[in-house]
Scaffold this motif. Structure first.
Motif, PDB file in Angstrom:
ATOM      1  N   MET A   1       0.848  -1.201   0.000  1.00  0.00           N
ATOM      2  CA  MET A   1       0.000   0.000   0.000  1.00  0.00           C
ATOM      3  C   MET A   1       0.877   1.241   0.000  1.00  0.00           C
ATOM      4  O   MET A   1       1.870   1.320   0.737  1.00  0.00           O
ATOM      5  CB  MET A   1      -0.923  -0.015   1.215  1.00  0.00           C
ATOM      6  N   LYS A   2       0.500   2.239  -0.815  1.00  0.00           N
ATOM      7  CA  LYS A   2       1.308   3.447  -0.944  1.00  0.00           C
ATOM      8  C   LYS A   2       1.469   4.173   0.392  1.00  0.00           C
ATOM      9  O   LYS A   2       2.523   4.774   0.672  1.00  0.00           O
ATOM     10  CB  LYS A   2       0.652   4.384  -1.967  1.00  0.00           C
ATOM     11  N   LEU A   3       0.449   4.095   1.250  1.00  0.00           N
ATOM     12  CA  LEU A   3       0.524   4.743   2.560  1.00  0.00           C
ATOM     13  C   LEU A   3       1.724   4.240   3.344  1.00  0.00           C
ATOM     14  O   LEU A   3       2.410   5.021   4.030  1.00  0.00           O
ATOM     15  CB  LEU A   3      -0.773   4.494   3.341  1.00  0.00           C
ATOM     16  N   ASP A   4       2.003   2.956   3.257  1.00  0.00           N
ATOM     17  CA  ASP A   4       3.105   2.371   4.019  1.00  0.00           C
ATOM     18  C   ASP A   4       4.468   2.698   3.416  1.00  0.00           C
ATOM     19  O   ASP A   4       5.496   2.450   4.056  1.00  0.00           O
ATOM     20  CB  ASP A   4       2.927   0.853   4.113  1.00  0.00           C
ATOM     21  N   GLU A   5       4.491   3.227   2.220  1.00  0.00           N
ATOM     22  CA  GLU A   5       5.749   3.588   1.574  1.00  0.00           C
ATOM     23  C   GLU A   5       6.202   4.999   1.930  1.00  0.00           C
ATOM     24  O   GLU A   5       7.353   5.367   1.676  1.00  0.00           O
ATOM     25  CB  GLU A   5       5.606   3.459   0.053  1.00  0.00           C
ATOM     26  N   LEU A   6       5.305   5.800   2.506  1.00  0.00           N
ATOM     27  CA  LEU A   6       5.657   7.166   2.867  1.00  0.00           C
ATOM     28  C   LEU A   6       6.497   7.172   4.136  1.00  0.00           C
ATOM     29  O   LEU A   6       6.177   6.469   5.105  1.00  0.00           O
ATOM     30  CB  LEU A   6       4.387   7.999   3.084  1.00  0.00           C
ATOM     31  N   PRO A   7       7.573   7.972   4.184  1.00  0.00           N
ATOM     32  CA  PRO A   7       8.392   8.042   5.395  1.00  0.00           C
ATOM     33  C   PRO A   7       7.558   8.502   6.592  1.00  0.00           C
ATOM     34  O   PRO A   7       6.766   9.441   6.496  1.00  0.00           O
ATOM     35  CB  PRO A   7       9.466   9.068   5.032  1.00  0.00           C
ATOM     36  N   ARG A   8       7.753   7.829   7.714  1.00  0.00           N
ATOM     37  CA  ARG A   8       6.989   8.134   8.924  1.00  0.00           C
ATOM     38  C   ARG A   8       7.847   7.824  10.137  1.00  0.00           C
ATOM     39  O   ARG A   8       8.497   6.772  10.180  1.00  0.00           O
ATOM     40  CB  ARG A   8       5.710   7.298   8.943  1.00  0.00           C
ATOM     41  N   LEU A   9       7.859   8.718  11.109  1.00  0.00           N
ATOM     42  CA  LEU A   9       8.566   8.510  12.358  1.00  0.00           C
ATOM     43  C   LEU A   9       7.551   8.238  13.462  1.00  0.00           C
ATOM     44  O   LEU A   9       6.527   8.907  13.547  1.00  0.00           O
ATOM     45  CB  LEU A   9       9.398   9.744  12.713  1.00  0.00           C
ATOM     46  N   MET A  56       7.410  15.404  10.308  1.00  0.00           N
ATOM     47  CA  MET A  56       8.756  15.415  10.870  1.00  0.00           C
ATOM     48  C   MET A  56       9.666  14.424  10.162  1.00  0.00           C
ATOM     49  O   MET A  56      10.881  14.648  10.069  1.00  0.00           O
ATOM     50  CB  MET A  56       8.706  15.126  12.370  1.00  0.00           C
ATOM     51  N   ALA A  57       9.119  13.346   9.634  1.00  0.00           N
ATOM     52  CA  ALA A  57       9.932  12.431   8.829  1.00  0.00           C
ATOM     53  C   ALA A  57      10.480  13.159   7.606  1.00  0.00           C
ATOM     54  O   ALA A  57      11.646  12.989   7.222  1.00  0.00           O
ATOM     55  CB  ALA A  57       9.112  11.215   8.409  1.00  0.00           C
ATOM     56  N   ASP A  58       9.643  13.991   7.013  1.00  0.00           N
ATOM     57  CA  ASP A  58      10.076  14.790   5.863  1.00  0.00           C
ATOM     58  C   ASP A  58      11.140  15.796   6.286  1.00  0.00           C
ATOM     59  O   ASP A  58      12.152  15.983   5.593  1.00  0.00           O
ATOM     60  CB  ASP A  58       8.865  15.500   5.260  1.00  0.00           C
ATOM     61  N   ALA A  59      10.942  16.442   7.431  1.00  0.00           N
ATOM     62  CA  ALA A  59      11.901  17.429   7.915  1.00  0.00           C
ATOM     63  C   ALA A  59      13.250  16.786   8.239  1.00  0.00           C
ATOM     64  O   ALA A  59      14.313  17.322   7.891  1.00  0.00           O
ATOM     65  CB  ALA A  59      11.348  18.142   9.147  1.00  0.00           C
ATOM     66  N   VAL A  60      13.223  15.644   8.912  1.00  0.00           N
ATOM     67  CA  VAL A  60      14.459  14.942   9.245  1.00  0.00           C
ATOM     68  C   VAL A  60      15.203  14.528   7.982  1.00  0.00           C
ATOM     69  O   VAL A  60      16.427  14.672   7.881  1.00  0.00           O
ATOM     70  CB  VAL A  60      14.167  13.722  10.145  1.00  0.00           C
ATOM     71  N   LYS A 147      18.965  25.079   8.014  1.00  0.00           N
ATOM     72  CA  LYS A 147      17.923  24.607   7.111  1.00  0.00           C
ATOM     73  C   LYS A 147      16.576  24.764   7.805  1.00  0.00           C
ATOM     74  O   LYS A 147      16.358  24.229   8.905  1.00  0.00           O
ATOM     75  CB  LYS A 147      18.151  23.134   6.748  1.00  0.00           C
ATOM     76  N   ALA A 148      15.657  25.531   7.182  1.00  0.00           N
ATOM     77  CA  ALA A 148      14.356  25.806   7.795  1.00  0.00           C
ATOM     78  C   ALA A 148      13.256  24.999   7.117  1.00  0.00           C
ATOM     79  O   ALA A 148      13.346  24.667   5.928  1.00  0.00           O
ATOM     80  CB  ALA A 148      14.039  27.293   7.716  1.00  0.00           C
ATOM     81  N   TYR A 149      12.211  24.720   7.888  1.00  0.00           N
ATOM     82  CA  TYR A 149      11.072  23.927   7.396  1.00  0.00           C
ATOM     83  C   TYR A 149       9.803  24.556   7.956  1.00  0.00           C
ATOM     84  O   TYR A 149       9.637  24.665   9.174  1.00  0.00           O
ATOM     85  CB  TYR A 149      11.213  22.485   7.875  1.00  0.00           C
ATOM     86  N   ILE A 150       8.915  25.010   7.074  1.00  0.00           N
ATOM     87  CA  ILE A 150       7.654  25.631   7.493  1.00  0.00           C
ATOM     88  C   ILE A 150       6.532  24.599   7.444  1.00  0.00           C
ATOM     89  O   ILE A 150       6.301  23.963   6.403  1.00  0.00           O
ATOM     90  CB  ILE A 150       7.301  26.830   6.594  1.00  0.00           C
TER      91      ILE A 150
END
Length: 334
Positions: A1-9, A56-60, A147-150
């Motif tokens: 499933m695509k949901l499980d492929e997305l980075p997640r912390l 936060m997975a995206d930010a990391v 590096k900033a993340y909004i």
């Protein structure tokens, strides 16, 4: 499933329980349950933890050192974003709607404990200034070599909405394990719209016969149904789904905002006392109290049929009770 492929912390204490509210449900003539997302735990708990697992997975992954977000004085999202930033070694910057307070109470106190840099914006100018102000903080961080993340208001984005797509999957698994049929309605407060967008997509995948009902806790220049349908479509595209959602597919009750966002309403305060005194469940004046008032009022008006099976998503917010003690003790007689 695509949901499980997305980075997640992993941040939340999941799965959160589902609790029957038998006394209050019987008084209303419905079967009422609550998804206890006030028990997600991390950073004081609340629904935003689910969104932050993806954001936060995206930010990391991007090597971020400064996280910038926004909300009201008693923003649960701002408080949990500050906690998540600290967990991953980042500096939190919170741009909040409202003037600098005389007393730091509720979520503001927790923001301070977490060491967030807090920038207050005049509430009347907030919606014009918020995006430039957050960008100014990002530019300043970049000028320092950081590096900033909004993160947008409420974590309301297609990526943030994945938290509540995943929550519906969690609920479907819980209900199946208990031999329960899917509820007729699933209800939640609506402030920025990301939670409802995720629920809309998630229900289309696992609970297609369950109606998603949002109770607005703030006004908006663009109708929530339009904003949420766009976000839900972006989320569906991110998941590779063909289904798309029109504004008329998004049901919002707008009659329970009261005087305005983060301003307690009489109906919301009454719902807080009623939930506390019938079920021992703590709601708050900014989000969940108004949402419960919306459920009560919609049932009484016939918008939710008697005998319906209704699931309420408790989005947290207990810290926001304490700044409003005067309003919530107005019924004292001793």
């Amino acid at each position: 499933m695509k949901l499980d492929e997305l980075p997640r912390l992993s941040l939340g204490f999941l799965p959160t329980p589902v609790e029957d509210l038998k006394t209050l449900g019987a008084e209303l003539g419905i079967s009422l349950s609550v998804k206890r997302d006030d028990f997600t735990g991390f950073g004081g708990g609340g629904n935003k933890v689910r969104k932050l697992e993806f954001l936060m997975a995206d930010a990391v992954a991007q090597g971020v050192s400064t996280v910038i977000t926004t909300g009201g004085h008693q923003s649960n999202h701002a408080r949990m974003t500050a906690a998540a930033a600290r967990k991953f070694g980042m500096k939190p910057v919170l741009v909040l709607r409202g003037n600098k307070p005389d007393n730091w109470q509720g979520n503001l106190l927790l923001d301070h404990i977490l060491g967030a840099e807090v920038d207050f914006l005049d509430p009347d100018a907030y919606f014009e200034q918020i995006n430039p102000r957050m960008q100014a903080h990002a530019d300043a961080a970049e000028a320092r070599g950081e590096k900033a993340y909004i993160i947008p208001l409420g974590g309301a984005s297609a990526l943030g909405a994945m938290g509540y797509v995943n929550a519906i999957r969690e609920l479907a698994e819980q209900y199946e394990a208990q031999g329960r049929k899917a509820p007729d309605y699933i209800c939640a407060p609506v402030g920025s719209g990301g939670t409802l967008a995720g629920m809309t997509v998630g229900c289309s995948m696992w609970w297609p016969n369950t109606q998603v009902l949002g109770i607005a806790v703030t006004g908006t220049a663009v109708p929530f149904s339009e904003r949420i349908s766009v976000m839900a479509n972006d989320a569906a595209e991110l998941l590779g789904l063909d289904q798309r959602f029109a504004p008329e597919d998004i049901r919002i009750e707008n009659d329970y905002v009261g005087p305005g966002y983060s301003i307690p309403s009489d109906e919301g305060n009454a719902a807080i006392l009623r939930a506390g005194r019938t079920e021992g469940v703590l709601l708050d004046p900014v989000y969940t109290g108004k949402a419960m008032a919306g459920i009560i009022g919609t049932v009484q008006a016939g918008g939710i049929e008697k005998g319906s099976d209704v699931l309420f998503v408790h989005c947290g917010g207990t810290p926001a009770l304490f700044p409003f003690s005067e309003q919530l003790t107005a019924d004292l007689t001793y």
